[in-house]
Design an enzyme around this catalytic site. Structure first.
Site: not given
Length: 348
Positions: A138-140, A164, A168
């Protein structure tokens, strides 16, 4: 012909990937492994269940023995790893599940892949089996951007801000380590916010659509000016396909929609689309009699601002230049066509 194991294939992005892959690669075998937690829905795979090249296994990625059995029994050569806990709010309230699935689960898959694809042939004096382990991230993991910062690239330093995104990020590092330490043939993709069919209605776009249909408030965190880059889910599937076909081993590729929107503007746009559809199709009022505000053409009256969540990142944006130049990737769907398809799918 390839034999794919798709983890989390009953979840939102996984389901769409499975549909896309079987449509575009009809001779390939696809095995879905999914624990069917709250966001997994086997019914979303109903149309492919009859395909003789498809099979579903109800199980957990943390069960390393099961994964090894599937890799061997189905002669898997490509593992596409979607399975993850993915909702930031849930990670704030209960981070343990995110550590278990996203970190320990990913490590379980890596251990099984290494044992079957690398270690077992080596013990027999053979070359490693043909394989690819593709990890969907993810970009997060990159953290937060100010309004004037350039979009995330693959070289952006990791700075996760929620349980979260931290989980990741950890899984990304494990995948990288298994490539550099053991020679496992891996690729990773970091995507922006996905939207489209089959989305569990806890995320912004499906939540707004379903709440309008039930005449429930449309909750907006804080001022609603949080900015996200939105990617139609089938474009994400196309991006992963290109990574599998053309991506360099050990590399990461950003897959983005080049489509930044503030949350409040997304919500207002969906309200307008819903108002227009209900005005043009009077049967919708009969189908959704509880949708009082949208029947009156006033769904935006449901917008309600609520207290912002803890540590809420202000902006994410993906720069997919590397994927464009190396893979030929670019989104096919415009936001206008993608959001229209999404609204229509939910109405039907």
């Amino acid at each position: 012909m390839s034999n794919l194991l798709v983890t989390g294939g009953a979840g939102f992005i996984g389901v769409n990937f499975v549909h896309y892959w079987l449509e575009t690669h009809p001779t390939d075998t696809v095995v879905v492994l999914d624990a069917l937690t709250y966001a997994g829905n086997r019914a979303s795979l109903a149309s492919v269940e009859i395909n003789p090249n498809f099979s579903f296994v109800h199980g957990n990625i943390c069960d390393t023995d099961l994964v090894e059995t599937l890799l061997i029994g189905h002669q898997i050569d490509t593992l596409v790893h979607f399975a993850a806990e993915s909702h930031v709010d849930r990670s704030i309230d209960g981070p343990d599940a995110f550590i278990e699935t996203n970190i320990i689960g990913t490590h379980s898959l890596l251990k099984a892949a290494k044992k079957v694809w690398l270690d077992a042939p080596k013990k027999q004096g053979l070359a490693p089996l043909k394989h690819r382990f593709h990890h969907v991230s993810t970009d997060e993991v990159y953290g937060d951007l100010s309004p004037t910062d350039p979009a995330f690239t693959e070289d952006t330093q990791y700075a996760p801000n929620s349980p979260y995104s931290a989980s990741k990020a950890a899984s990304d590092h494990l995948v990288r380590a298994y490539h550099h330490t053991y020679g496992l043939e891996v690729t990773t993709s970091n995507c922006s916010n996905n939207y489209g069919p089959y989305h569990f209605p806890e995320k912004l776009i499906p939540l707004v659509i379903t709440n309008i249909l039930h005449n429930k408030p449309l909750p907006i965190y804080g001022d609603g000016q949080q900015i996200r880059d939105w990617l139609y889910v089938t474009d994400h599937a196309r991006g992963i396909e290109l990574v599998l076909q053309k991506g360099r081993l050990g590399e990461c590729y950003n897959i983005g929609g080049i489509n930044e929107w503030a949350n409040i503007d997304i919500v207002k746009l969906i309200c307008q689309l819903m108002n227009t559809r209900f005005a043009a199709n009077l049967k919708l009022a009969q189908q959704y009699p509880q949708a009082i505000q949208v029947i009156a053409g006033q769904s935006e009256a449901l917008i309600t601002h609520v207290t912002d969540r803890a540590g809420h990142d202000r902006r994410y944006a993906i720069n997919p230049t590397k994927s464009y130049h190396e893979l030929g990737y670019q989104p096919v769907e415009s936001f206008e066509t993608g959001i229209s398809k999404t609204v229509e799918w939910y109405l039907q």
